[in-house]
Design a protein around this motif. Structure first.
Motif, PDB file in Angstrom:
ATOM      1  N   THR A  46     -10.582  -3.650   0.520  1.00  0.00           N
ATOM      2  CA  THR A  46     -10.634  -3.889  -1.169  1.00  0.00           C
ATOM      3  C   THR A  46      -9.494  -3.244  -1.805  1.00  0.00           C
ATOM      4  O   THR A  46      -9.081  -2.362  -1.292  1.00  0.00           O
ATOM      5  N   GLY A  47      -9.230  -3.042  -3.380  1.00  0.00           N
ATOM      6  CA  GLY A  47      -8.804  -2.169  -4.403  1.00  0.00           C
ATOM      7  C   GLY A  47      -7.879  -3.459  -4.647  1.00  0.00           C
ATOM      8  O   GLY A  47      -7.776  -4.495  -4.133  1.00  0.00           O
ATOM      9  N   SER A  48      -6.657  -2.166  -5.166  1.00  0.00           N
ATOM     10  CA  SER A  48      -5.395  -3.232  -5.681  1.00  0.00           C
ATOM     11  C   SER A  48      -4.660  -4.088  -4.745  1.00  0.00           C
ATOM     12  O   SER A  48      -4.254  -5.227  -4.754  1.00  0.00           O
ATOM     13  N   THR A  49      -4.800  -3.073  -3.607  1.00  0.00           N
ATOM     14  CA  THR A  49      -3.531  -2.975  -2.973  1.00  0.00           C
ATOM     15  C   THR A  49      -3.603  -4.932  -2.023  1.00  0.00           C
ATOM     16  O   THR A  49      -2.744  -5.399  -2.668  1.00  0.00           O
ATOM     17  N   PRO A  50      -4.462  -5.004  -1.661  1.00  0.00           N
ATOM     18  CA  PRO A  50      -4.603  -6.309  -1.034  1.00  0.00           C
ATOM     19  C   PRO A  50      -5.427  -7.703  -1.913  1.00  0.00           C
ATOM     20  O   PRO A  50      -5.063  -8.533  -0.912  1.00  0.00           O
ATOM     21  N   GLY A 110      -5.180  -0.460   3.547  1.00  0.00           N
ATOM     22  CA  GLY A 110      -4.718  -0.330   1.751  1.00  0.00           C
ATOM     23  C   GLY A 110      -4.318   1.195   2.442  1.00  0.00           C
ATOM     24  O   GLY A 110      -4.783   2.188   3.435  1.00  0.00           O
ATOM     25  N   ILE A 111      -4.167   2.824   1.525  1.00  0.00           N
ATOM     26  CA  ILE A 111      -3.925   4.030   1.306  1.00  0.00           C
ATOM     27  C   ILE A 111      -3.764   4.487   0.337  1.00  0.00           C
ATOM     28  O   ILE A 111      -3.266   4.491  -1.629  1.00  0.00           O
ATOM     29  N   GLY A 112      -5.112   5.825   0.598  1.00  0.00           N
ATOM     30  CA  GLY A 112      -5.327   6.723  -0.784  1.00  0.00           C
ATOM     31  C   GLY A 112      -3.966   7.011  -1.444  1.00  0.00           C
ATOM     32  O   GLY A 112      -3.014   7.768   0.175  1.00  0.00           O
ATOM     33  N   HIS A 159      -5.853   8.227   2.660  1.00  0.00           N
ATOM     34  CA  HIS A 159      -7.355   8.058   2.838  1.00  0.00           C
ATOM     35  C   HIS A 159      -6.788   6.442   4.155  1.00  0.00           C
ATOM     36  O   HIS A 159      -6.262   5.438   3.536  1.00  0.00           O
ATOM     37  N   GLY A 190      -9.752   3.034   4.197  1.00  0.00           N
ATOM     38  CA  GLY A 190     -11.543   2.664   4.273  1.00  0.00           C
ATOM     39  C   GLY A 190     -11.316   4.214   3.195  1.00  0.00           C
ATOM     40  O   GLY A 190     -11.002   4.459   2.473  1.00  0.00           O
ATOM     41  N   LYS A 227       1.821   5.838  -4.269  1.00  0.00           N
ATOM     42  CA  LYS A 227       1.588   5.606  -2.836  1.00  0.00           C
ATOM     43  C   LYS A 227       2.968   6.367  -1.558  1.00  0.00           C
ATOM     44  O   LYS A 227       2.669   6.240  -0.480  1.00  0.00           O
TER      45      LYS A 227
END
Ligand code: PGA
Length: 261
Positions: A36-40, A132-134, A138, A140, A203
């Motif tokens: 999830t998140g904005s990236t995908p 994605g990547i934090g 991170h 996940g 990022k």
């Protein structure tokens, strides 16, 4: 690790969607690990377009999401259940019984986490894991210091993650659940292929550390250097702190050249 640098977010989403499409055409019962998140979001948009316009068939696909907050109901507008419904599941023909998202209301979290791992194994393992990547590196919700061999488990989110995710909770960091369930790093590393996606300058540091830095639990994504089949697809901004940009571009150009011969 293969690094693909694209000039726009749309192009990186397209490339990721084409990798998934090609895999799905070869293996209709593909097992996808989803993020999830904005990236995908662009990737899901591209896959929905392929379903609607090109007839790409997801009816035999099984999915496992990486993570979910604990402490908010599935129906909460910011739960990852809601995110997946809005951005993907409501728009393609993945059967209900084949969709898996960590259950944020489980009474016994430990038993749930073990059952999630068993379900992944029963499905034959994950073919392609989207990541994605934090900004803290991170993957996940495996935060800094996560065991690089960790499995699906309950975690506490770092302050940097709470700050980053507050934007989805009207800027209120105290509204972001502090606890989550996440697939472990060991779980992710068993996927046959990982697609690590990132865009934007926020990022670039995390990507540089993950791709070119030492492998360390302080940058969980750096473990992907040990994965035999990770494709990192990023835009120019996310690539801006990488030292070997020209080399990555030349490698990818040569791959395309070989494919077209
Ligand atoms: P983002 O989140 O896609 O919203 O930037 C990525 C992550 O935190 O893993």
């Amino acid at each position: 690790m293969e690094i693909i640098i694209q000039s726009t977010y749309k192009q990186l989403a397209t490339i990721a969607s084409e990798i998934i499409r090609d895999a799905l055409l070869k293996k209709p019962d593909l097992v996808l690990g989803l993020a999830t998140g904005s990236t995908p979001i662009g990737l899901y948009k591209a896959l929905v377009r392929m379903y609607k316009e090109d007839g790409l068939d997801f009816s035999s696909v099984t999915t496992f999401n990486l993570d979910e907050y604990v402490g908010i109901p599935c129906e909460h507008p910011q739960s990852y259940h809601t995110f997946m419904a809005n951005h993907f599941f409501d728009h393609v023909n993945i059967s209900m019984k084949n969709r898996h998202i960590p259950q944020n209301t489980a009474e016994n979290h430990e038993a749930f986490c073990a059952a999630y791992e068993e379900a992944i194994a029963r499905a034959g393992g994950i073919d392609i894991q989207v990541l994605g990547i934090g900004t803290d590196g991170h993957i996940g919700f495996n935060e800094v210091g996560s065991s690089l061999a960790s499995r699906t488990r309950i975690v506490t989110l770092t302050e940097s993650t709470l700050v980053a995710n507050a934007s989805h909770f009207e800027g209120d960091m105290s509204a972001v659940p502090e606890i989550a369930i996440t697939m472990g790093i060991g779980t992710i590393m068993e996927a046959k292929q990982c697609l690590l996606l990132a865009n934007g300058t926020s990022k670039s540091e995390a990507i540089a550390k993950a791709v070119e830095g030492p492998i360390t639990s302080m940058v969980p994504a750096s473990i992907l250097q040990m994965h035999p089949n990770t494709v990192t697809i990023i835009d120019e901004s996310a690539a801006s702190d990488l030292k070997e940009v020209e080399y990555y571009k030349r490698s990818y150009a040569n791959k395309l050249k070989l494919q077209s011969q």
